[in-house]
Design a protein around this motif. Structure first.
Motif, short mmCIF file in Angstrom:
data_model
loop_
_atom_site.label_atom_id
_atom_site.label_comp_id
_atom_site.label_asym_id
_atom_site.label_seq_id
_atom_site.Cartn_x
_atom_site.Cartn_y
_atom_site.Cartn_z
N VAL A 279 3.98 -4.49 12.30
CA VAL A 279 4.32 -3.56 11.21
C VAL A 279 3.73 -4.08 9.90
CG1 VAL A 279 6.21 -2.50 9.92
CG2 VAL A 279 6.43 -2.88 12.38
N GLY A 280 2.93 -3.24 9.22
CA GLY A 280 2.23 -3.68 8.01
C GLY A 280 1.04 -4.53 8.41
N THR A 281 0.18 -3.95 9.23
CA THR A 281 -0.88 -4.74 9.88
C THR A 281 -1.98 -5.18 8.93
OG1 THR A 281 -2.20 -4.82 11.92
CG2 THR A 281 -2.36 -2.79 10.62
N GLY A 282 -2.15 -4.49 7.80
CA GLY A 282 -3.19 -4.89 6.83
C GLY A 282 -4.57 -4.91 7.48
N THR B 155 0.87 -0.70 12.63
CA THR B 155 1.15 0.33 11.63
C THR B 155 0.86 -0.19 10.23
OG1 THR B 155 3.43 -0.24 11.03
CG2 THR B 155 3.12 1.04 13.05
N ASP B 156 0.61 0.73 9.33
CA ASP B 156 0.57 0.41 7.90
C ASP B 156 0.74 1.72 7.15
OD1 ASP B 156 -0.70 -2.40 6.46
OD2 ASP B 156 -0.38 -0.65 5.18
N ARG B 157 1.27 1.65 5.93
CA ARG B 157 1.35 2.89 5.16
C ARG B 157 0.13 3.05 4.27
NH1 ARG B 157 6.51 1.88 1.15
NH2 ARG B 157 5.55 0.29 -0.14
N SER B 158 -0.80 2.09 4.35
CA SER B 158 -2.07 2.23 3.64
C SER B 158 -3.14 2.67 4.64
CB SER B 158 -2.47 0.88 3.01
OG SER B 158 -3.86 0.85 2.79
N ALA C 262 2.16 4.84 8.99
CA ALA C 262 3.60 5.10 8.96
C ALA C 262 4.28 4.23 7.92
CB ALA C 262 4.21 4.80 10.34
N ASP C 263 5.42 4.74 7.44
CA ASP C 263 6.30 3.92 6.61
C ASP C 263 7.09 3.05 7.60
OD1 ASP C 263 8.02 2.77 4.87
OD2 ASP C 263 8.89 4.64 4.13
N LEU C 264 6.73 1.81 7.71
CA LEU C 264 7.23 0.85 8.69
C LEU C 264 6.84 1.26 10.12
CD1 LEU C 264 10.71 -0.05 7.14
CD2 LEU C 264 8.55 -1.29 6.89
N LEU C 265 7.53 2.27 10.67
CA LEU C 265 7.24 2.70 12.04
C LEU C 265 7.28 4.22 12.11
CD1 LEU C 265 9.47 0.05 13.78
CD2 LEU C 265 7.04 0.36 14.30
N ALA D 266 6.02 -8.71 12.00
CA ALA D 266 5.71 -8.16 10.69
C ALA D 266 5.51 -9.27 9.66
CB ALA D 266 6.83 -7.22 10.21
N ASN D 267 4.45 -9.12 8.92
CA ASN D 267 4.28 -9.91 7.69
C ASN D 267 4.25 -8.91 6.56
OD1 ASN D 267 3.63 -11.66 5.64
ND2 ASN D 267 1.47 -11.85 6.22
N LEU D 268 5.45 -8.47 6.17
CA LEU D 268 5.56 -7.48 5.09
C LEU D 268 5.54 -8.20 3.74
CD1 LEU D 268 8.25 -5.22 6.77
CD2 LEU D 268 5.95 -4.48 6.06
N ASP E 175 0.62 -3.47 -3.11
CA ASP E 175 1.55 -3.04 -2.07
C ASP E 175 1.58 -4.03 -0.90
OD1 ASP E 175 3.50 -1.23 -1.25
OD2 ASP E 175 2.10 -0.14 0.03
N ALA E 176 0.63 -4.96 -0.88
CA ALA E 176 0.63 -5.97 0.18
C ALA E 176 1.42 -7.21 -0.24
CB ALA E 176 -0.81 -6.36 0.53
N LEU E 177 1.82 -7.27 -1.50
CA LEU E 177 2.46 -8.48 -2.02
C LEU E 177 3.89 -8.25 -2.49
CD1 LEU E 177 -0.58 -9.67 -4.18
CD2 LEU E 177 0.29 -10.84 -2.15
C1 LIG Z 1 1.55 -9.07 3.25
S1 LIG Z 1 0.46 -7.79 3.80
C2 LIG Z 1 0.18 -8.41 5.45
C3 LIG Z 1 -1.04 -7.88 6.11
C4 LIG Z 1 -1.29 -8.51 7.50
N1 LIG Z 1 -0.21 -8.21 8.41
C5 LIG Z 1 -1.46 -10.00 7.39
O1 LIG Z 1 -0.59 -10.74 7.85
O2 LIG Z 1 -2.48 -10.45 6.85
C6 LIG Z 1 1.63 -6.48 4.02
C7 LIG Z 1 1.09 -5.17 4.56
O3 LIG Z 1 2.21 -4.31 4.74
C8 LIG Z 1 1.87 -3.01 4.32
N2 LIG Z 1 3.12 -2.35 3.94
C9 LIG Z 1 3.91 -2.58 2.86
N3 LIG Z 1 4.99 -1.80 2.91
C10 LIG Z 1 4.91 -1.07 4.05
C11 LIG Z 1 5.72 -0.07 4.67
N4 LIG Z 1 6.88 0.33 4.11
N5 LIG Z 1 5.31 0.47 5.82
C12 LIG Z 1 4.14 0.09 6.40
N6 LIG Z 1 3.33 -0.84 5.87
C13 LIG Z 1 3.70 -1.43 4.70
C14 LIG Z 1 0.89 -3.21 3.18
O4 LIG Z 1 0.09 -2.06 3.00
C15 LIG Z 1 0.12 -4.43 3.67
O5 LIG Z 1 -1.01 -4.05 4.41
#
Ligand SMILES: C[S@@+](CC[C@H](N)C(=O)[O-])C[C@H]1O[C@@H](n2cnc3c(N)ncnc32)[C@H](O)[C@@H]1O
Length: 303
Positions: A128-131, A159-162, A187-190, A206-208, A229-231
């Motif tokens: 979740v939040g695959t980046g 998944t990712d919301r970006s 998706a927003d999370l899933l 997940a690495n959110l 949004d990744a931080l």
């Molecule tokens: C810290 S980055 C991690 C990216 C990757 N998983 C990694 O470990 O390098 C967080 C990711 O979560 C995504 N993200 C943040 N909030 C989210 C949400 N509510 N639903 C889905 N993705 C989300 C961001 O767009 C970003 O790509």
């Protein structure tokens, strides 16, 4: 024509003066990028001359680095879990500490596969939040190397919301010939309904984002090139993780496990959030290679 050694000395000085704490390493990586060789070749051939085109590319790369841009974005590549990932400002640059999450997840998947006798259901995994796709693609490649068949033995949902990040993740999956066994969902999370008719997940990774909003401005300038949004994890850094914990009862199978990356200062508050949201579920924290709290393990009880 300047030699590799001469260019490295002057570049390292410039980068040090611009504030880089890894000036020599940055210079070696960027010169390797400019001449189309890897860093070991740069280090080994200090007396080799550098042609005008490569020197101009190096100068341009140095200017970008002096302005604070991360080396990985300039080179367009970052090594993660032994693989080269394409990276650009569409997604966070994968961090070495996240490899601890991948290793923990691999151990979990292999243990589950080892316990399955005659079970035809795959182990269902989600990132979740695959980046950039770092976790999901590293898992797919490592599992393939262990003769695990994607699609049959395991499924991987990323998944990712970006939408931009998802495009990059897909590109990385294709680059590592892993895309066929994976699903990418915006998706927003899933997604509201999980793939395979809503079948629950066995392992959720997940690495959110987990940086406190008020700490973002104090991060190294390189982080300002990455998507906010990744931080940004909200007021105490735990908003996205809490939102995901709230979804776990609906998406995790009995005895399913979630492995969530956390900040080094969240080793106590993160399990406390599990106790709040998911009474009766087990939570523990494992360290990364630096010995810092890094992977929150959340396990759903049998019933
Ligand atoms: C810290 S980055 C991690 C990216 C990757 N998983 C990694 O470990 O390098 C967080 C990711 O979560 C995504 N993200 C943040 N909030 C989210 C949400 N509510 N639903 C889905 N993705 C989300 C961001 O767009 C970003 O790509």
């Amino acid at each position: 024509m300047p030699t590799i050694g001469e260019l490295l000395v002057s570049a390292a000085t410039r980068l040090r003066e611009s504030g880089s704490e890894t000036a020599r390493l940055d210079a070696e990586l960027l010169l390797g990028y400019a001449i189309g060789a890897d860093r070991t070749a740069v280090v080994a051939h200090r007396d080799a001359p550098v042609g005008a085109d490569a020197a101009a590319r190096f100068e341009e790369a140095l200017r970008r680095r002096e302005a604070g841009e991360p080396v990985a974005y300039i080179r367009g590549i970052k090594e993660f879990h032994g693989l080269a990932f394409a990276v650009d400002p569409r997604a966070l640059i994968p961090r070495p500490e996240t490899e601890a999450l991948v290793d923990a997840a691999l151990a979990e998947v292999m243990a589950r596969l080892g316990r399955r006798v005659g079970d035809t259901e795959p182990v269902r995994i989600a990132d979740v939040g695959t980046g950039s796709g770092a976790i999901a693609v590293a898992m797919a490649v490592a599992l393939r190397g262990r003769r695990v068949q994607l699609g049959r033995d395991v499924t991987i949902l990323a998944t990712d919301r970006s939408a931009d990040a998802l495009d990059l993740a897909r590109e990385n999956a294709v680059g590592h010939a892993a895309a066929d066994g994976m699903r990418f969902v915006d998706a927003d999370l899933l997604p509201p309904v999980l793939p395979d008719d809503g079948a629950r997940l066995d392992i959720l990774l997940a690495n959110l984002p987990y940086v406190r909003s008020d700490a973002i401005a104090g991060l190294a300038i390189a982080a300002s090139f990455e998507p906010r949004d990744a931080l940004d994890g909200g007021a105490d850094g735990l908003d996205p993780i809490r939102a995901l914990l709230a979804r776990l009862p609906d998406v995790l199978a009995a005895e399913g496990v979630a492995l969530l990356e956390i900040g080094a200062d969240q080793g106590e508050v993160a399990p406390a959030a599990v106790a709040d949201h998911l009474p009766g579920w087990r939570a523990s924290v494992a360290p990364d290679l630096a010995g810092l709290p890094r992977v929150l393990r959340v396990e759903r009880p049998r019933s």
